[in-house]
Design an enzyme around this catalytic site. Sequence first.
Site, mmCIF file in Angstrom:
data_model
loop_
_atom_site.group_PDB
_atom_site.id
_atom_site.type_symbol
_atom_site.label_atom_id
_atom_site.label_comp_id
_atom_site.label_asym_id
_atom_site.label_seq_id
_atom_site.Cartn_x
_atom_site.Cartn_y
_atom_site.Cartn_z
ATOM 1 N N SER A 256 -4.785 -7.260 30.459
ATOM 2 C CA SER A 256 -3.322 -7.350 30.476
ATOM 3 C C SER A 256 -2.873 -8.419 29.503
ATOM 4 C CB SER A 256 -2.807 -7.694 31.873
ATOM 5 O OG SER A 256 -3.045 -9.060 32.175
ATOM 6 N N ASP A 257 -1.705 -8.221 28.892
ATOM 7 C CA ASP A 257 -1.071 -9.362 28.245
ATOM 8 C C ASP A 257 -0.689 -10.326 29.355
ATOM 9 O OD1 ASP A 257 -0.007 -11.046 26.349
ATOM 10 O OD2 ASP A 257 1.146 -9.491 25.340
ATOM 11 N N TRP A 258 -0.504 -11.583 29.017
ATOM 12 C CA TRP A 258 -0.326 -12.615 30.026
ATOM 13 C C TRP A 258 0.980 -12.380 30.782
ATOM 14 C CZ3 TRP A 258 -4.516 -12.466 27.746
ATOM 15 C CH2 TRP A 258 -5.543 -13.391 27.933
ATOM 16 N N GLY A 260 1.546 -9.473 32.133
ATOM 17 C CA GLY A 260 1.893 -8.081 31.868
ATOM 18 C C GLY A 260 1.662 -7.151 33.039
#
Length: 725
Positions: A256-258, A260
Site C-alpha cells: 500500500s502507499d502510506w 492507502g
Amino acid sequence: MNRTLFLILAVSVFTGVMHAQSNAEMDKEIESILSKLTLKEKVAMCHAQSKFSTPGVERLGIPEVWMSDGPHGVRAEINWDDWGYAGWTNDSITAFPALTCLAATFNPELSGEYGFAVGEEARYRKKDVLLGPGVNIYRTPMNGRNFEYMGEDPFLASTMVVPYIQGVQKSGVAACVKHYALNNQEEWRGHINVKVSERALHEIYLPAFKAAVTKGRAWALMGAYNKYNEQHCCHNEILLNKILKTDWGFDGVVVSDWSGAHNTMESALYGLDMEMGTMTNGMTDSEEYAYNHYYLASPFYALLKEGKIDESVVDDKVKRILRLMLRTNMNPTRPAGNKNTKAHQDAARKIATDGIVLLKNTDSFFPIDPKTTMTIAVIGENATKSITIGGGSSELKAQYEISPLQGIKNRFKNATIIHAMGYASGPSAYGRVIPSKLDADSLFKAAVKAAASADMVLFIGGLNKNHHQDCEGGDRLTFGLQFGQEDLITEISKVNPNIGLVLVSGNAVAMPWLNKVKAVLQSWYLGSEAGNAIAEVISGDVNPSGKLPFTFPVKLVDNAAHHFGKLSYPGNNIDVVYEEGILVGYRWHDTKKIKPQFAFGYGLSYTGFDLNNIKTDKKTYSADDKIRVSCEVKNSGSRDGAEVIQVYIGKPGSEVTRALKELKGFKKVYVKAGKSEQVLVELNVNDLAYYNESAADWSLEKGNYIVYVGNASDNIAQKLKIKID
C-alpha cells in the site's frame, strides 16, 4: 536472538536458497516455510511494524523487510515511529537525476545503469525494497509529482522502466513500481475517483506497469491513493486481482502507499499484501501497540479466526512476501552493494548530460567558449538553491550537490562570474508554503543591475521542489513562473538582450518571455552532479541530445486535460473525468491540430542531422511479424553528437477513434561529425492493436497504416505506407 542461533534456524528452515532457485524449487521452499507459521505470525507479516519495515518471525529466523523511498536516490533514515529524520551520519547518498531527465535521454541502456547504481546504494543501506520507479503518465503539467515519472507516452515509459527495474534487482533489492494506477494528480489524491474509459486505461495508463511486471519482472508494486471504479487502488478488485495478478501473472507483493488502505475486508480480498503507513501513531501515544490496529493486523486476524475470511487469503499474501524475501533478504548470495562510488557519480553525471534538452538556440548562443574572458551574470535563485532536499518523499540527503553556479565557475575559469538571486521562493517545505524573508524589490533591482554590467546573462530559474511547485502533496497553482521571474526576464532583456535561460523544472511552464531570450536549456532536477552537467552542455564539452518526454503547450487550455474544464481536471472533489480518453499529450495536439510550444520528442543539437534512405523491409505484414524501419543518419555538422530516430504509426480510416500517430519505436544513435550511421528500428505488428472494449481484449485492424519517421512528434522526415494482412 544471538547470531549463532539465527544461522542454525535459517539454515534448517531455508535450505536450498544458497543458489538461484527455479520457480518450482522456490514454491516448494515457500510451502515448507508456510507450514511452520502460526496464523498470528502470518498476519503480522502483512502489516508494518515501523514507518518503513514489516516484522519477521524471530523464532524461525525470518528477517524483517526494510523499505526506502527513492525513485532517484535512497532517502535518509527515518525514525522508527514518526516522520522525523533519525540523524544518522552515514546515510548520505548519490542523488541521481529525477526520472523526467532519465526519460529525456531516450536511452534504455542508461536506464539500466541508473537502476543498477541506485540498487547498489539501496543494498549497501540494507534495504530490501526500493520504492520506485514511478511510471504514472504525464496528463497535466499541474501535477506536482510529474518530475518523478517518465513522461506522457506509454511506449517511452514502458521501454525505459524495464532496464531500470532489472538494474535495481541485480543487487537483490526489489523495485517497487508505483503508483498503480491513475495517480495523475496530487490534488485530492487520497479520495478522488478517476473515471476513465477502459480503452484509455489499457492503452495509456497501464502499459508501463504491464511492461514492468511482464518484462521487467518487478518483485513489488505500490498501489495508488486515488480510487478507480469507486474502490481505492490499494485494494481494488479490478486493478489488483483481475488485471495485475490474474491477467499479467504478477507473483510479487502489492504494497500500500502510506495510509492507502481504508478497509479490512477489501484489503484482505482485493489484492493488498503489505499494509504500510496507516494513520496510527505507532507506539508513541498509546499503551497498546498501535500497529496491531492496522486493517491487515488484529481486525484481519479476527475475521480469519471467525471464519469470515478463509485462511487461503492470508496464505497467498504470505507466499508472496516469502517469495520477495527469497529474492532479497533470504538470499545470502546477493551482493553487498556500494554507495557514493565514482561509478555512481559518473552515472549520475552521464544521465544528467544525456537528458538535458536544448529547446532554443538563436544565433548559436550555446555553446559558450570555456576560455572566454567575458563577464557572465548568473541570475536566479536556482543557480544556488539546493534542489535535492525538496519534493516530498523523494527528497534526498546527498553526499554533495554541485550547484549550477559552482559548475559554471569551475568550467569558466577565465570569465568574470557575477551572481544575483533576482528572486526568492522561500525555504523548502513539504506540505506548506513558507514565504521568503528577503526583500523581493531589492533582489529584483540587484539582478537588473548585474545584467546591465555583464556581456551575457545566464538566467537559471524555473520551478523548484517546494510545495505547490514540483512537490508531492499538492499540485501547481499556476502554469507560469512564480516569484516575479517573468517580469525579471523582461526587465533584464531591456538592459542586456544576450540571455540564455536554463529552465530547472520537472514540468512544462508557460513561456511568454520566450522571444526575449536567445537560448533555452531544459535542465530538469539533475541531482548531485547538476552544476557539472549543466556546465558541460553550456561549454560544449557535451553536445545536448535530450528529447522532451512530454509536450509543452503554449497555453494551459491547449493541454487536453484542461480543455474540457474543471471536471476533467482537477475534478469536483469526488470524481475526475478523463474526457480526452486516449488523446493525451502529443496525441491530442496532433489530432486536434493544436501547435505546441515544444513538441514531444523535440530537442536541438549543436550539430545537424539528416535522415536519408528511410524505408521499411517490406510493404505487407502479418500479425506476428516485426516491422523493420531503417534509415541512414548523417551528422552534417562539425561536432560529434547523438540523434533519436523516432518511429510513429498511424491508422487512417480506423474503425475506432485513433490519434493521428503514436510512438512505437525509437533508437538513439551517436554519430561523429561528417559521418553517417545506419539505424534499424524494429516494431512488433501486434503492438499496433487497440483495446477493444466490447471484446475486453486487443484487436488488430487489417488494412493500411502510415509509418512516420522523424526526430520529434512534429518533425517528420518521411511517411511510408504499409499494409497489415
